[in-house]
Design a protein around this motif. Structure first.
Motif, PDB file in Angstrom:
ATOM      1  N   ARG A   1     -95.431   3.685 -67.630  1.00 60.88           N
ATOM      2  CA  ARG A   1     -94.521   4.789 -68.273  1.00 60.88           C
ATOM      3  C   ARG A   1     -93.101   4.194 -68.324  1.00 60.88           C
ATOM      4  O   ARG A   1     -92.310   4.422 -69.288  1.00 60.88           O
ATOM      5  CB  ARG A   1     -94.813   5.768 -67.483  1.00 60.88           C
ATOM      6  CG  ARG A   1     -94.328   7.196 -68.068  1.00 60.88           C
ATOM      7  CD  ARG A   1     -94.067   8.492 -67.383  1.00 60.88           C
ATOM      8  NE  ARG A   1     -95.614   8.815 -66.845  1.00 60.88           N
ATOM      9  CZ  ARG A   1     -96.180   8.761 -65.597  1.00 60.88           C
ATOM     10  NH1 ARG A   1     -95.394   8.409 -64.456  1.00 60.88           N
ATOM     11  NH2 ARG A   1     -97.362   8.955 -65.346  1.00 60.88           N
ATOM     12  N   GLN A   2     -92.672   3.712 -67.242  1.00 59.16           N
ATOM     13  CA  GLN A   2     -91.194   3.278 -67.223  1.00 59.16           C
ATOM     14  C   GLN A   2     -90.963   2.062 -68.233  1.00 59.16           C
ATOM     15  O   GLN A   2     -89.956   2.031 -68.760  1.00 59.16           O
ATOM     16  CB  GLN A   2     -90.826   2.622 -66.011  1.00 59.16           C
ATOM     17  CG  GLN A   2     -90.702   3.863 -65.025  1.00 59.16           C
ATOM     18  CD  GLN A   2     -90.432   3.506 -63.535  1.00 59.16           C
ATOM     19  OE1 GLN A   2     -90.863   2.424 -63.179  1.00 59.16           O
ATOM     20  NE2 GLN A   2     -89.743   4.209 -62.616  1.00 59.16           N
TER      21      GLN A   2
ATOM     22  N   GLY B   1    -102.100   3.978 -59.545  1.00 60.41           N
ATOM     23  CA  GLY B   1    -101.229   5.021 -59.343  1.00 60.41           C
ATOM     24  C   GLY B   1     -99.821   4.301 -59.481  1.00 60.41           C
ATOM     25  O   GLY B   1     -99.045   4.881 -60.390  1.00 60.41           O
ATOM     26  N   HIS B   2     -99.566   3.195 -58.794  1.00 61.54           N
ATOM     27  CA  HIS B   2     -98.265   2.471 -59.103  1.00 61.54           C
ATOM     28  C   HIS B   2     -98.139   1.926 -60.480  1.00 61.54           C
ATOM     29  O   HIS B   2     -97.081   2.234 -61.266  1.00 61.54           O
ATOM     30  CB  HIS B   2     -97.984   1.616 -57.970  1.00 61.54           C
ATOM     31  CG  HIS B   2     -97.766   1.979 -56.761  1.00 61.54           C
ATOM     32  ND1 HIS B   2     -96.567   2.609 -56.361  1.00 61.54           N
ATOM     33  CD2 HIS B   2     -98.569   1.864 -55.743  1.00 61.54           C
ATOM     34  CE1 HIS B   2     -96.484   2.983 -54.917  1.00 61.54           C
ATOM     35  NE2 HIS B   2     -97.745   2.389 -54.693  1.00 61.54           N
TER      36      HIS B   2
ATOM     37  N   ARG C   1     -99.359   3.173 -63.164  1.00 69.56           N
ATOM     38  CA  ARG C   1     -99.228   4.347 -64.101  1.00 69.56           C
ATOM     39  C   ARG C   1     -97.713   4.587 -64.258  1.00 69.56           C
ATOM     40  O   ARG C   1     -96.981   4.629 -65.356  1.00 69.56           O
ATOM     41  CB  ARG C   1    -100.063   5.447 -63.599  1.00 69.56           C
ATOM     42  CG  ARG C   1     -99.823   6.865 -64.715  1.00 69.56           C
ATOM     43  CD  ARG C   1    -100.930   7.733 -64.253  1.00 69.56           C
ATOM     44  NE  ARG C   1    -102.106   7.454 -64.420  1.00 69.56           N
ATOM     45  CZ  ARG C   1    -102.949   7.308 -63.231  1.00 69.56           C
ATOM     46  NH1 ARG C   1    -102.609   7.311 -62.121  1.00 69.56           N
ATOM     47  NH2 ARG C   1    -104.316   6.752 -63.371  1.00 69.56           N
ATOM     48  N   LYS C   2     -96.949   4.514 -63.231  1.00 68.88           N
ATOM     49  CA  LYS C   2     -95.702   4.734 -63.231  1.00 68.88           C
ATOM     50  C   LYS C   2     -94.863   3.550 -63.911  1.00 68.88           C
ATOM     51  O   LYS C   2     -93.845   3.703 -64.558  1.00 68.88           O
ATOM     52  CB  LYS C   2     -95.140   4.859 -61.844  1.00 68.88           C
ATOM     53  CG  LYS C   2     -95.850   6.106 -61.002  1.00 68.88           C
ATOM     54  CD  LYS C   2     -95.097   6.284 -59.465  1.00 68.88           C
ATOM     55  CE  LYS C   2     -95.597   7.637 -59.015  1.00 68.88           C
ATOM     56  NZ  LYS C   2     -95.336   7.455 -57.324  1.00 68.88           N
TER      57      LYS C   2
END
Length: 312
Positions: A82-83, A75-76, A78-79
């Motif tokens: 994306r960043q 989950g981390h 994925r962020k």
């Protein structure tokens, strides 16, 4: 195990691999997407597990399932991924002001008057951007914009037929007055301002092929109670000015059409009764604007603010 007082710098590529494996449910599938070998992916994930200090994946006969720690870290990841993509996009856009190209659609009267001033300023500020122009009729300009041939384009409209298209965003650049052209020596040449009633008995020079200025003339004449007598249909405004200069008739034109004024032609105002047209900058609603487009947009509006009074 992780401790709050310890700092860890995870390899972003390993985090991206973990995310791909979790989303695909298989090391093999993730390896194919990333164009790695399955053993290389497994090796990188083992290194990530060593850094984290706990298992991230449960291996099964058919694929893998993330542990609780693996699911949380994915989950981390994925962020973070994306960043990183956003950061790369921002960097690419910044680089776009130092290279690349931009194609702008325009129409002849603006290309022969206001637009060269904008181009001069734009090229001085952004010399590395290749700028090209496409001058065309209204429907062609819209089609080029919609198909992506141009990144942005200049259009126009009149109050009785405002331009609207849900797929296109428009910004008003300036408003332009309509003026009357008469020959030197004409009975009205000494007047700064005339009315359509003053021109009731004149012959008119118009643009050919149902040009929009024909409708402007007809509406203005009809409002004054007469039908304009057409003496000549010109292919462009320079030809129209030439015919006016030798007394073939008078003409009604947008003010930008006389940026290069014939020496034997006089320009008369219609005052507050003059039809106004809007000059518009058009861009597609559904796209992310490239930095070169944003730069051209801001340069154009800056020059327009400085010169707006010249066209009224």
């Amino acid at each position: 195990m992780l401790h709050d007082d310890e700092e860890y710098l995870f390899d972003i590529r390993r985090l991206a691999l973990l995310l791909e494996v979790v989303e695909q449910g298989s090391i093999t599938a993730a390896a194919e997407l990333k164009m790695y070998s399955p053993s290389a992916v497994s090796q990188q994930l083992r290194k990530l597990e060593q850094e984290v200090g706990q298992p991230l994946l449960n291996r099964r006969s058919r694929g893998v399932v993330p542990t609780e720690a693996g699911q949380m870290l994915a989950g981390h990841a994925r962020k973070i991924v994306r960043q990183m993509h956003a950061a790369q996009s921002d960097l690419n856009q910044l680089a776009g002001l130092n290279r690349g190209s931009l194609t702008v659609g325009t129409f002849p009267t603006l290309a022969g008057s206001f637009l060269p001033i904008v181009i001069r300023a734009f090229k001085k500020r952004y010399p590395s951007i290749g700028l090209s122009l496409r001058s065309a009729r209204f429907d062609e300009l819209v089609a080029d914009l919609e198909s992506g041939v141009t990144g942005l384009c200049l259009l126009w409209d009149y109050p009785w037929n405002p331009f609207h298209d849900d797929a296109i965003r428009v910004t008003e650049v300036f408003r332009e007055s309509t003026v009357v052209l008469v020959a030197r020596g004409h009975r009205l040449e000494g007047r700064k301002q005339v009315s359509m009633e003053d021109l009731r008995n004149e012959s008119w020079i118009v643009r050919a092929e149902a040009h929009p200025v024909v409708e402007v003339l007809q509406r203005s004449a009809h409002d004054a109670g007469f039908e304009p007598a057409i003496a000549f249909q010109a292919n462009d405004y320079q030809e129209a000015q030439a015919m006016v200069s030798v007394g073939m008739g008078v003409a009604m034109v947008p003010k930008t059409a006389v940026a290069l004024q014939h020496p034997d032609v006089r320009v008369l105002s219609l005052g507050e009764a003059a039809p106004l047209r809007r000059v518009l900058l058009a861009q597609r609603q559904d796209k992310v604007y490239a930095p070169a487009e944003v730069a051209f947009h801001s340069t154009l509006l800056e020059i327009a603010r400085e010169r707006a009074r010249d066209y009224l």
